[in-house]
Motif scaffolding. Sequence first.
Motif, PDB file in Angstrom:
ATOM      1  N   GLY A 109      15.476 -21.698 -17.436  1.00 59.04           N
ATOM      2  CA  GLY A 109      16.681 -21.241 -18.062  1.00 59.04           C
ATOM      3  C   GLY A 109      17.849 -22.360 -17.974  1.00 59.04           C
ATOM      4  O   GLY A 109      17.680 -23.623 -18.191  1.00 59.04           O
ATOM      5  N   GLU A 110      18.822 -22.167 -17.202  1.00 61.43           N
ATOM      6  CA  GLU A 110      19.904 -23.115 -17.180  1.00 61.43           C
ATOM      7  C   GLU A 110      19.809 -23.905 -15.737  1.00 61.43           C
ATOM      8  O   GLU A 110      19.291 -23.487 -14.909  1.00 61.43           O
ATOM      9  N   LYS A 111      20.247 -25.194 -15.956  1.00 60.93           N
ATOM     10  CA  LYS A 111      20.114 -26.045 -14.704  1.00 60.93           C
ATOM     11  C   LYS A 111      21.675 -26.398 -14.368  1.00 60.93           C
ATOM     12  O   LYS A 111      22.207 -27.262 -15.075  1.00 60.93           O
ATOM     13  N   PHE A 112      22.048 -26.106 -13.164  1.00 56.71           N
ATOM     14  CA  PHE A 112      23.423 -26.357 -13.018  1.00 56.71           C
ATOM     15  C   PHE A 112      23.381 -27.485 -11.744  1.00 56.71           C
ATOM     16  O   PHE A 112      22.794 -27.473 -10.877  1.00 56.71           O
ATOM     17  N   VAL A 113      24.299 -28.459 -11.935  1.00 57.37           N
ATOM     18  CA  VAL A 113      24.554 -29.560 -10.920  1.00 57.37           C
ATOM     19  C   VAL A 113      25.926 -29.200 -10.244  1.00 57.37           C
ATOM     20  O   VAL A 113      26.864 -29.667 -10.944  1.00 57.37           O
ATOM     21  N   GLU A 114      25.802 -28.671  -8.892  1.00 53.96           N
ATOM     22  CA  GLU A 114      26.977 -28.495  -8.397  1.00 53.96           C
ATOM     23  C   GLU A 114      26.620 -27.986  -6.963  1.00 53.96           C
ATOM     24  O   GLU A 114      25.486 -27.496  -6.710  1.00 53.96           O
ATOM     25  N   GLY A 115      27.559 -28.292  -5.921  1.00 58.09           N
ATOM     26  CA  GLY A 115      27.528 -28.163  -4.641  1.00 58.09           C
ATOM     27  C   GLY A 115      27.737 -26.414  -4.609  1.00 58.09           C
ATOM     28  O   GLY A 115      28.596 -25.894  -5.076  1.00 58.09           O
ATOM     29  N   LEU A 116      26.909 -25.634  -3.891  1.00 58.73           N
ATOM     30  CA  LEU A 116      26.924 -24.268  -3.580  1.00 58.73           C
ATOM     31  C   LEU A 116      28.375 -24.054  -2.755  1.00 58.73           C
ATOM     32  O   LEU A 116      28.776 -22.855  -2.874  1.00 58.73           O
ATOM     33  N   GLN A 117      28.860 -24.820  -2.406  1.00 56.26           N
ATOM     34  CA  GLN A 117      30.540 -24.660  -1.572  1.00 56.26           C
ATOM     35  C   GLN A 117      31.371 -24.349  -2.749  1.00 56.26           C
ATOM     36  O   GLN A 117      32.357 -23.586  -2.482  1.00 56.26           O
ATOM     37  N   THR A 118      30.871 -24.909  -4.022  1.00 56.43           N
ATOM     38  CA  THR A 118      32.058 -24.325  -5.033  1.00 56.43           C
ATOM     39  C   THR A 118      31.207 -23.692  -6.346  1.00 56.43           C
ATOM     40  O   THR A 118      31.966 -23.035  -6.935  1.00 56.43           O
ATOM     41  N   PHE A 119      30.019 -23.606  -6.317  1.00 57.04           N
ATOM     42  CA  PHE A 119      29.155 -22.897  -7.502  1.00 57.04           C
ATOM     43  C   PHE A 119      29.549 -21.598  -7.596  1.00 57.04           C
ATOM     44  O   PHE A 119      29.412 -20.653  -6.727  1.00 57.04           O
ATOM     45  N   GLU A 120      29.830 -21.168  -8.686  1.00 57.60           N
ATOM     46  CA  GLU A 120      30.014 -19.589  -9.033  1.00 57.60           C
ATOM     47  C   GLU A 120      29.011 -19.287 -10.012  1.00 57.60           C
ATOM     48  O   GLU A 120      28.696 -19.520 -11.361  1.00 57.60           O
ATOM     49  N   PRO A 121      27.876 -18.447  -9.391  1.00 51.12           N
ATOM     50  CA  PRO A 121      26.920 -17.912 -10.419  1.00 51.12           C
ATOM     51  C   PRO A 121      27.443 -16.941 -11.447  1.00 51.12           C
ATOM     52  O   PRO A 121      28.305 -16.511 -11.355  1.00 51.12           O
ATOM     53  N   PRO A 122      26.898 -17.397 -12.596  1.00 53.81           N
ATOM     54  CA  PRO A 122      27.235 -16.375 -13.759  1.00 53.81           C
ATOM     55  C   PRO A 122      27.347 -15.074 -13.304  1.00 53.81           C
ATOM     56  O   PRO A 122      26.395 -14.517 -12.443  1.00 53.81           O
ATOM     57  N   LEU A 123      28.445 -14.372 -13.874  1.00 50.32           N
ATOM     58  CA  LEU A 123      28.609 -12.972 -13.301  1.00 50.32           C
ATOM     59  C   LEU A 123      27.136 -11.943 -13.822  1.00 50.32           C
ATOM     60  O   LEU A 123      26.850 -11.949 -15.063  1.00 50.32           O
ATOM     61  N   GLY A 124      26.808 -11.113 -12.965  1.00 52.09           N
ATOM     62  CA  GLY A 124      25.876 -10.025 -13.181  1.00 52.09           C
ATOM     63  C   GLY A 124      24.651 -10.512 -14.158  1.00 52.09           C
ATOM     64  O   GLY A 124      23.968  -9.818 -14.686  1.00 52.09           O
ATOM     65  N   LYS A 125      24.068 -11.755 -13.740  1.00 53.01           N
ATOM     66  CA  LYS A 125      22.908 -12.189 -14.511  1.00 53.01           C
ATOM     67  C   LYS A 125      21.797 -12.115 -13.669  1.00 53.01           C
ATOM     68  O   LYS A 125      20.811 -11.931 -14.478  1.00 53.01           O
ATOM     69  N   TYR A 126      21.678 -12.107 -12.472  1.00 53.24           N
ATOM     70  CA  TYR A 126      20.300 -12.228 -11.787  1.00 53.24           C
ATOM     71  C   TYR A 126      19.629 -10.784 -11.046  1.00 53.24           C
ATOM     72  O   TYR A 126      20.328 -10.190 -10.483  1.00 53.24           O
ATOM     73  N   ASP A 127      18.490 -10.770 -11.219  1.00 51.53           N
ATOM     74  CA  ASP A 127      17.829  -9.841 -10.406  1.00 51.53           C
ATOM     75  C   ASP A 127      17.567 -10.499  -9.000  1.00 51.53           C
ATOM     76  O   ASP A 127      17.319  -9.536  -7.987  1.00 51.53           O
ATOM     77  N   MET A 128      17.551 -11.565  -8.999  1.00 51.43           N
ATOM     78  CA  MET A 128      17.089 -12.288  -7.708  1.00 51.43           C
ATOM     79  C   MET A 128      17.902 -13.699  -7.346  1.00 51.43           C
ATOM     80  O   MET A 128      17.725 -14.331  -8.427  1.00 51.43           O
ATOM     81  N   ILE A 129      18.585 -13.868  -6.365  1.00 48.01           N
ATOM     82  CA  ILE A 129      19.200 -15.172  -5.847  1.00 48.01           C
ATOM     83  C   ILE A 129      18.376 -15.673  -4.755  1.00 48.01           C
ATOM     84  O   ILE A 129      18.390 -14.917  -3.869  1.00 48.01           O
ATOM     85  N   TRP A 130      17.625 -16.703  -4.927  1.00 51.44           N
ATOM     86  CA  TRP A 130      16.857 -17.026  -3.665  1.00 51.44           C
ATOM     87  C   TRP A 130      17.359 -18.551  -3.144  1.00 51.44           C
ATOM     88  O   TRP A 130      17.675 -19.399  -3.975  1.00 51.44           O
ATOM     89  N   ILE A 131      17.614 -18.521  -1.900  1.00 55.47           N
ATOM     90  CA  ILE A 131      18.325 -19.384  -1.080  1.00 55.47           C
ATOM     91  C   ILE A 131      17.357 -20.159  -0.282  1.00 55.47           C
ATOM     92  O   ILE A 131      17.286 -19.386   1.045  1.00 55.47           O
ATOM     93  N   GLN A 132      16.796 -21.176  -0.555  1.00 57.37           N
ATOM     94  CA  GLN A 132      15.836 -21.847   0.638  1.00 57.37           C
ATOM     95  C   GLN A 132      16.283 -23.096   1.124  1.00 57.37           C
ATOM     96  O   GLN A 132      16.416 -24.014   0.382  1.00 57.37           O
TER      97      GLN A 132
END
Length: 230
Positions: A109-132
């Motif tokens: 889908g989308e490819k975002f280029v941003e640090g997680l310290q500021t990144f805001e995932p789109p609202l209510g979009k995901y069944d899973m967020i994986w942080i590895q």
Amino acid sequence: MNSNISNPHTVYENAENYWSRCSQDVDGMLGGFAKLHQPDILLSKTFLNNLKKKGIAENFDYALDCGAGIGRVTKHLLMPFFKTVDMVDVIEELIVRSSEYIGTDDGIGEKFVEGLQTFEPPLGKYDMIWIQWVSGHLTDDDLKEFFQRCIKGIKPQGTICLKDNVVNTANPLFDSEDNSWTRPEDLVLEIADAAGLRLVAKNLQTGFPKEMYPVKMFAFKPKNPVTEDD
Ligand SMILES: C[S@@+](CC[C@H](N)C(=O)[O-])C[C@H]1O[C@@H](n2cnc3c(N)ncnc32)[C@H](O)[C@@H]1O
């Protein structure tokens, strides 16, 4: 260095320098330990299958891979489970390289280029967020706030998974090479709890060399799922 420093600007900048110079392949993503790739993916698949069996993860439409790099986890773990996978990473060159590494844009889908310290995932979009293998790049406060934004980014039945190294020491250990912290498990859970998450499953990675830090997988759900009025 303490993982709750209030001005992490230099640490974030040094980490970006490190990752912008890493090799753009599996070895680079795994800090020179490409041999971890297979057991890592195998155990993550088992973890996801268990979440599915237990009804913890019910829907598999949309996932977000955080600190995705070239898309190793996207390609080998998330794409086989989810219809569409979004990716976010702070290093543009790695995200660009991901098209070639993954070999297809179908299912991406989308490819975002941003640090997680500021990144805001789109609202209510995901069944899973994986942080590895990226949470150690954030300070405690930034990780807590990132978790809070992830809570808003998942669907009401969504799940947030974290996979990372943990230490058996009382305090986090700072790695001055890639500028990340490795936290004790208790601290990871404390930060997640403070963010409003409850632990619903966890597992220990096996099949890694004995001299490595233990690696844990955690699945979290919001204590109070976000409703449409929030
Ligand atoms: C150890 S690699 C792991 C990559 C991928 N998760 C995997 O397991 O193959 C760490 C990744 O985190 C990214 N990263 C580091 N700091 C970050 C930050 N603050 N925000 C987003 N991504 C970051 C790096 O660019 C790199 O791609």
